[in-house]
Design a protein around this motif. Structure first.
Motif, short mmCIF file in Angstrom:
data_model
loop_
_atom_site.label_atom_id
_atom_site.label_comp_id
_atom_site.label_asym_id
_atom_site.label_seq_id
_atom_site.Cartn_x
_atom_site.Cartn_y
_atom_site.Cartn_z
N ASP A 1 -1.20 6.27 2.87
CA ASP A 1 -0.34 6.71 3.92
C ASP A 1 -0.28 8.37 3.79
O ASP A 1 0.94 8.56 3.99
N GLU B 1 -1.32 1.65 2.74
CA GLU B 1 -1.68 0.65 3.95
C GLU B 1 -2.77 -0.34 3.98
O GLU B 1 -3.10 -0.68 4.73
N GLY B 2 -3.67 -0.22 2.76
CA GLY B 2 -4.77 -0.94 2.80
C GLY B 2 -5.61 -0.26 1.83
O GLY B 2 -5.38 0.11 0.76
N ARG C 1 -6.98 -2.63 6.78
CA ARG C 1 -5.35 -2.33 7.00
C ARG C 1 -5.01 -3.43 7.29
O ARG C 1 -5.43 -4.66 7.69
N ARG D 1 0.49 1.26 12.96
CA ARG D 1 0.69 2.26 12.13
C ARG D 1 1.99 2.92 12.33
O ARG D 1 2.48 3.16 13.50
#
Length: 315
Positions: free
Chosen positions: A31, A174-175, A196, A201
Motif C-alpha cells: 500500500d 493490501e493483497g 484485495r 481502500r
C-alpha cells in the motif's frame, strides 16, 4: 534502446478469487506510492506513475539508487514504515514535499523501495522478455544493493500465496499481484491481476471542492497512484464532519483534478494529513466514494480510551 522518463507502467485488473492455474507468480501488493527508478550515467531520476518527476522529494532513495548499475530501470512501490506497518499517508506526505522540506522528512520518515520488476539492465530494454527472466535479473541486480532498495517477495506456490494473503494485512499489505511467468511487461495495460481483501481502500485527502466549512467533495490520492481524483458528492452528515476536519488544516493553492462526468474541476489543496476510507471501482476514473474519515474515528477511539482510563483511575 535506452528507456527515458516519462514511462507508462503496467497495471493490474481486480479479481475476486485467487487465480491458481499453472505458470503464475504471486507477489504481495504493498500500500504505497508507485515509482520508476532510472539510473543512467552519473544521475538518478525518480518518476511517479503519472509521469511526474519526484526525485527531489525522495533524496534518500535517489542516493540509494546510485548503487544500481548504469542503465538500470526498476518498477516498484515506495513505502514508509511506522511502528511495524506501512503508512500510506506518510509516503504521500513525502511525495508532496517541497525540495526544502524533503531532506528533513527523509530523516524522520525514511522511505523503502519494494522493486517488483526490472525494465532495463545495462541499457537494454527487458520489457519484451518473460517475467520469469526479468525476475531472475531483478534478484541478481539487487543482491549487492540491499536496503532501502529490495525486491518484493515472490512465490509460484499458490498455497504460500494464500497464506500471505491471510497473514500480511496486519502490516499494511493490501493483497496480492498475480503475473504469468511467460508474460512480457505490457506498459499501459491491465495484464496483471490483483486480489484485495476488500472493496475499500485508504486514501489521503489533498483538497476539497465547494466551501471549506461544508465541502461538496474531497480530492483524494489513492494508493499506487499520485493523480488526484475528486470523490462523489459527500452526504450532508459527512460534509459537516469533513468541514470540521479541514478547518484544522492550512488552506493551500488552487489546483485541478478529474471528476467523473465533469472532467477537470478546480479545487483548493490542503496538506496530506487527513485520511479517508473510500470505495472505488476497478478502472482509473470510476467513481470514488468516501465512506468515512479515518482520522476522526481514531480521535474518537483515543478519547474513548482516555475516558476509560479516567474511569479506572477514579474507581
Amino acid at each position: 534502446m535506452t528507456l527515458k522518463p516519462p514511462l507508462r507502467v503496467a497495471l493490474a485488473q481486480t479479481v475476486g478469487t485467487l487465480p491458481r492455474e499453472p505458470g503464475l507468480a504471486y507477489e504481495p501488493k504493498f500500500d504505497g506510492h508507485r515509482m520508476v527508478i532510472f539510473r543512467e550515467g552519473d544521475g538518478v531520476v525518480l518518476q511517479a506513475r503519472s509521469g511526474r518527476i519526484v526525485t527531489a522529494a525522495f533524496p534518500d532513495l535517489a542516493a540509494a539508487a546510485r548503487a544500481l548499475p548504469d542503465g538500470t530501470v526498476l518498477d516498484g512501490e515506495v513505502v514508509v514504515w511506522r511502528e511495524g506497518r506501512i503508512d500510506f499517508a506518510a509516503v504521500q506526505g513525502r511525495a508532496a514535499a517541497t525540495p526544502g522540506r524533503a531532506p528533513g522528512l527523509a530523516a524522520r520518515l525514511p522511505a523503502s523501495y519494494a522493486a517488483f520488476d526490472v525494465l532495463a539492465s545495462g541499457g537494454a530494454d527487458l520489457r519484451p522478455r518473460r517475467y520469469a527472466v526479468r525476475r531472475e535479473r531483478l534478484v541478481e541486480l539487487l543482491a549487492d544493493v540491499g536496503p532501502p532498495i529490495q525486491p518484493v517477495p515472490m512465490t509460484t506456490d499458490p498455497e504460500l500465496a494464500a497464506t500471505w494473503y491471510e497473514t500480511l494485512p496486519g502490516i499494511g499489505v493490501e493483497g496480492l499481484v498475480v503475473k504469468r511467468l511467460d508474460q512480457p511487461y505490457k506498459a499501459g495495460t491491465r495484464a496483471w491481476r490483483k486480489l484485495r481483501h476488500t472493496d475499500t481502500r485508504d486514501a489521503v485527502v489533498v483538497g476539497f471542492t465547494g466551501s471549506r466549512r461544508r465541502p461538496a467533495s474531497l480530492v483524494l490520492v489513492l494508493p499506487d497512484d499520485d493523480t488526484p481524483v475528486v470523490s462523489s458528492p459527500l452526504p450532508p452528515a459527512l460534509r459537516a464532519r469533513a468541514g470540521a476536519a479541514l478547518a484544522a488544516l492550512p488552506q493551500g493553492e488552487q489546483g485541478t483534478a478529474m471528476a467523473v462526468g465533469l472532467g477537470e474541476v478546480p479545487y483548493r489543496s490542503v496538506p496530506p494529513e487527513l485520511r479517508a476510507e473510500v470505495a472505488t471501482g476497478t478502472t482509473r476514473h470510476t467513481v470514488t466514494t468516501v465512506l468515512r474519515l479515518k482520522d476522526e474515528d481514531q480521535r474518537e477511539k483515543d478519547e474513548g480510551r482516555r475516558e476509560e482510563n479516567g474511569d479506572k483511575d477514579r474507581a
